[in-house]
Design a protein around this motif. Structure first.
Motif, PDB file in Angstrom:
ATOM      1  N   ALA A  19     -17.989 -26.632  16.679  1.00  0.00           N
ATOM      2  CA  ALA A  19     -18.928 -26.520  17.791  1.00  0.00           C
ATOM      3  C   ALA A  19     -19.347 -27.943  18.131  1.00  0.00           C
ATOM      4  CB  ALA A  19     -20.134 -25.670  17.411  1.00  0.00           C
ATOM      5  N   THR A  20     -19.036 -28.363  19.347  1.00  0.00           N
ATOM      6  CA  THR A  20     -19.243 -29.743  19.777  1.00  0.00           C
ATOM      7  C   THR A  20     -19.962 -29.740  21.115  1.00  0.00           C
ATOM      8  OG1 THR A  20     -17.182 -30.380  18.696  1.00  0.00           O
ATOM      9  CG2 THR A  20     -18.036 -31.896  20.346  1.00  0.00           C
ATOM     10  N   THR A  21     -20.903 -30.645  21.311  1.00  0.00           N
ATOM     11  CA  THR A  21     -21.590 -30.707  22.600  1.00  0.00           C
ATOM     12  C   THR A  21     -20.705 -31.393  23.640  1.00  0.00           C
ATOM     13  OG1 THR A  21     -22.703 -32.722  21.867  1.00  0.00           O
ATOM     14  CG2 THR A  21     -23.944 -30.688  21.715  1.00  0.00           C
ATOM     15  N   ALA A  22     -20.647 -30.763  24.819  1.00  0.00           N
ATOM     16  CA  ALA A  22     -19.987 -31.372  25.968  1.00  0.00           C
ATOM     17  C   ALA A  22     -21.026 -32.130  26.796  1.00  0.00           C
ATOM     18  CB  ALA A  22     -19.300 -30.315  26.809  1.00  0.00           C
ATOM     19  N   SER A  23     -22.228 -31.576  26.848  1.00  0.00           N
ATOM     20  CA  SER A  23     -23.370 -32.254  27.454  1.00  0.00           C
ATOM     21  C   SER A  23     -24.624 -31.692  26.800  1.00  0.00           C
ATOM     22  CB  SER A  23     -23.405 -32.056  28.973  1.00  0.00           C
ATOM     23  OG  SER A  23     -23.579 -30.711  29.299  1.00  0.00           O
ATOM     24  N   ALA A  24     -25.564 -32.570  26.537  1.00  0.00           N
ATOM     25  CA  ALA A  24     -26.764 -32.146  25.809  1.00  0.00           C
ATOM     26  C   ALA A  24     -27.766 -33.282  25.762  1.00  0.00           C
ATOM     27  CB  ALA A  24     -26.395 -31.736  24.388  1.00  0.00           C
ATOM     28  N   PRO A  25     -29.047 -32.951  25.563  1.00  0.00           N
ATOM     29  CA  PRO A  25     -30.045 -34.002  25.376  1.00  0.00           C
ATOM     30  C   PRO A  25     -29.838 -34.754  24.063  1.00  0.00           C
ATOM     31  CG  PRO A  25     -31.089 -31.824  25.449  1.00  0.00           C
ATOM     32  CD  PRO A  25     -29.632 -31.624  25.607  1.00  0.00           C
ATOM     33  N   GLN A  26     -29.164 -34.112  23.109  1.00  0.00           N
ATOM     34  CA  GLN A  26     -28.876 -34.732  21.815  1.00  0.00           C
ATOM     35  C   GLN A  26     -27.539 -34.168  21.334  1.00  0.00           C
ATOM     36  OE1 GLN A  26     -31.832 -33.912  18.856  1.00  0.00           O
ATOM     37  NE2 GLN A  26     -31.158 -35.593  17.563  1.00  0.00           N
ATOM     38  N   TYR A  48     -27.966 -27.332  26.359  1.00  0.00           N
ATOM     39  CA  TYR A  48     -26.830 -27.783  25.560  1.00  0.00           C
ATOM     40  C   TYR A  48     -25.590 -27.011  26.001  1.00  0.00           C
ATOM     41  CZ  TYR A  48     -30.206 -29.861  22.334  1.00  0.00           C
ATOM     42  OH  TYR A  48     -31.208 -30.614  21.774  1.00  0.00           O
ATOM     43  N   ARG A  49     -24.565 -27.714  26.427  1.00  0.00           N
ATOM     44  CA  ARG A  49     -23.270 -27.079  26.697  1.00  0.00           C
ATOM     45  C   ARG A  49     -22.415 -27.340  25.461  1.00  0.00           C
ATOM     46  NH1 ARG A  49     -18.255 -28.685  29.655  1.00  0.00           N
ATOM     47  NH2 ARG A  49     -17.188 -26.698  29.920  1.00  0.00           N
ATOM     48  N   ILE A  50     -22.006 -26.272  24.793  1.00  0.00           N
ATOM     49  CA  ILE A  50     -21.325 -26.362  23.499  1.00  0.00           C
ATOM     50  C   ILE A  50     -19.965 -25.698  23.616  1.00  0.00           C
ATOM     51  CG2 ILE A  50     -21.474 -25.763  21.056  1.00  0.00           C
ATOM     52  CD1 ILE A  50     -24.577 -25.529  21.587  1.00  0.00           C
ATOM     53  N   LEU A  51     -18.956 -26.326  23.024  1.00  0.00           N
ATOM     54  CA  LEU A  51     -17.619 -25.753  23.037  1.00  0.00           C
ATOM     55  C   LEU A  51     -16.906 -26.059  21.729  1.00  0.00           C
ATOM     56  CD1 LEU A  51     -15.712 -28.439  23.545  1.00  0.00           C
ATOM     57  CD2 LEU A  51     -16.423 -28.077  25.889  1.00  0.00           C
ATOM     58  N   CYS A  52     -15.824 -25.340  21.508  1.00  0.00           N
ATOM     59  CA  CYS A  52     -14.921 -25.657  20.405  1.00  0.00           C
ATOM     60  C   CYS A  52     -13.969 -26.708  20.950  1.00  0.00           C
ATOM     61  CB  CYS A  52     -14.160 -24.406  19.951  1.00  0.00           C
ATOM     62  SG  CYS A  52     -12.879 -24.762  18.726  1.00  0.00           S
ATOM     63  N   SER A  53     -13.928 -27.888  20.347  1.00  0.00           N
ATOM     64  CA  SER A  53     -13.071 -28.953  20.875  1.00  0.00           C
ATOM     65  C   SER A  53     -11.591 -28.618  20.733  1.00  0.00           C
ATOM     66  CB  SER A  53     -13.386 -30.280  20.188  1.00  0.00           C
ATOM     67  OG  SER A  53     -13.020 -30.243  18.821  1.00  0.00           O
ATOM     68  N   ILE A  54     -11.257 -27.665  19.874  1.00  0.00           N
ATOM     69  CA  ILE A  54      -9.873 -27.241  19.688  1.00  0.00           C
ATOM     70  C   ILE A  54      -9.488 -26.171  20.714  1.00  0.00           C
ATOM     71  CG2 ILE A  54      -8.241 -26.248  18.018  1.00  0.00           C
ATOM     72  CD1 ILE A  54     -10.264 -27.311  15.840  1.00  0.00           C
ATOM     73  N   HIS A  55     -10.444 -25.314  21.082  1.00  0.00           N
ATOM     74  CA  HIS A  55     -10.215 -24.204  22.022  1.00  0.00           C
ATOM     75  C   HIS A  55     -11.307 -24.213  23.104  1.00  0.00           C
ATOM     76  CE1 HIS A  55      -8.935 -22.924  17.915  1.00  0.00           C
ATOM     77  NE2 HIS A  55      -7.804 -22.735  18.565  1.00  0.00           N
ATOM     78  N   PRO A  56     -11.409 -25.259  23.918  1.00  0.00           N
ATOM     79  CA  PRO A  56     -12.553 -25.387  24.829  1.00  0.00           C
ATOM     80  C   PRO A  56     -12.621 -24.341  25.937  1.00  0.00           C
ATOM     81  CG  PRO A  56     -10.950 -27.106  25.257  1.00  0.00           C
ATOM     82  CD  PRO A  56     -10.498 -26.385  24.022  1.00  0.00           C
ATOM     83  N   VAL A  57     -11.495 -23.797  26.359  1.00  0.00           N
ATOM     84  CA  VAL A  57     -11.515 -22.806  27.433  1.00  0.00           C
ATOM     85  C   VAL A  57     -11.962 -21.451  26.903  1.00  0.00           C
ATOM     86  CG1 VAL A  57     -10.107 -21.584  29.139  1.00  0.00           C
ATOM     87  CG2 VAL A  57      -9.761 -24.032  28.746  1.00  0.00           C
ATOM     88  N   GLU A  58     -11.481 -21.080  25.730  1.00  0.00           N
ATOM     89  CA  GLU A  58     -11.783 -19.764  25.176  1.00  0.00           C
ATOM     90  C   GLU A  58     -13.156 -19.690  24.512  1.00  0.00           C
ATOM     91  OE1 GLU A  58      -9.098 -21.553  24.296  1.00  0.00           O
ATOM     92  OE2 GLU A  58      -7.325 -20.437  24.843  1.00  0.00           O
ATOM     93  N   MET A  59     -13.664 -20.815  24.030  1.00  0.00           N
ATOM     94  CA  MET A  59     -14.890 -20.784  23.237  1.00  0.00           C
ATOM     95  C   MET A  59     -15.883 -21.813  23.782  1.00  0.00           C
ATOM     96  SD  MET A  59     -13.191 -20.423  19.472  1.00  0.00           S
ATOM     97  CE  MET A  59     -14.721 -19.979  18.675  1.00  0.00           C
ATOM     98  N   ALA A  60     -16.826 -21.340  24.586  1.00  0.00           N
ATOM     99  CA  ALA A  60     -17.840 -22.221  25.157  1.00  0.00           C
ATOM    100  C   ALA A  60     -19.130 -21.428  25.323  1.00  0.00           C
ATOM    101  CB  ALA A  60     -17.382 -22.768  26.501  1.00  0.00           C
ATOM    102  N   GLN A  61     -20.252 -22.130  25.287  1.00  0.00           N
ATOM    103  CA  GLN A  61     -21.538 -21.467  25.472  1.00  0.00           C
ATOM    104  C   GLN A  61     -22.578 -22.463  25.953  1.00  0.00           C
ATOM    105  OE1 GLN A  61     -22.534 -21.509  20.827  1.00  0.00           O
ATOM    106  NE2 GLN A  61     -23.750 -20.043  21.889  1.00  0.00           N
ATOM    107  N   TYR A  62     -23.656 -21.920  26.504  1.00  0.00           N
ATOM    108  CA  TYR A  62     -24.815 -22.715  26.883  1.00  0.00           C
ATOM    109  C   TYR A  62     -25.991 -22.243  26.036  1.00  0.00           C
ATOM    110  CZ  TYR A  62     -22.473 -24.446  31.044  1.00  0.00           C
ATOM    111  OH  TYR A  62     -21.605 -25.062  31.892  1.00  0.00           O
ATOM    112  N   VAL A  63     -26.774 -23.205  25.593  1.00  0.00           N
ATOM    113  CA  VAL A  63     -28.013 -22.907  24.857  1.00  0.00           C
ATOM    114  C   VAL A  63     -29.129 -23.665  25.541  1.00  0.00           C
ATOM    115  CG1 VAL A  63     -29.230 -23.154  22.666  1.00  0.00           C
ATOM    116  CG2 VAL A  63     -26.793 -22.594  22.671  1.00  0.00           C
ATOM    117  N   ARG A  64     -30.182 -22.958  25.910  1.00  0.00           N
ATOM    118  CA  ARG A  64     -31.346 -23.622  26.487  1.00  0.00           C
ATOM    119  C   ARG A  64     -32.464 -23.596  25.452  1.00  0.00           C
ATOM    120  NH1 ARG A  64     -32.639 -22.319  32.283  1.00  0.00           N
ATOM    121  NH2 ARG A  64     -30.955 -23.809  32.432  1.00  0.00           N
ATOM    122  N   VAL A  65     -32.933 -24.774  25.096  1.00  0.00           N
ATOM    123  CA  VAL A  65     -34.003 -24.915  24.105  1.00  0.00           C
ATOM    124  C   VAL A  65     -35.302 -25.164  24.874  1.00  0.00           C
ATOM    125  CG1 VAL A  65     -34.861 -26.232  22.137  1.00  0.00           C
ATOM    126  CG2 VAL A  65     -32.393 -25.853  22.399  1.00  0.00           C
TER     127      VAL A  65
END
Length: 68
Positions: A19-26, A48-65
């Motif tokens: 799980a890797t951030t594509a864009s995030a405050p941190q 936070y826009r989070i994705l799997c760097s190995i499978h970025p199209v299939e596995m992505a999510q947004y988290v709002r804190v």
């Protein structure tokens, strides 16, 4: 999620994930792994826009804190 809450990713299938951030405050990146869980506590508010760097199209999510 409220600030200070945690999210747990379960990497339970037969291939590696992370799980890797594509864009995030941190930014952050979990270790690449399989068959394990990884828990991350979010302390900085924002989106936070989070994705799997190995499978970025299939596995992505947004988290709002939230601030509160």
């Amino acid at each position: 999620i409220p600030r200070g809450a945690s999210i747990t990713w379960s990497f339970r299938d037969a291939v590696n994930h992370d799980a890797t951030t594509a864009s995030a405050p941190q930014g952050f990146a979990t270790p690449t792994q399989r068959g394990r869980d990884y828990r991350k506590r979010f302390t900085k508010p924002g989106e936070y826009r989070i994705l799997c760097s190995i499978h970025p199209v299939e596995m992505a999510q947004y988290v709002r804190v939230r601030r509160r």
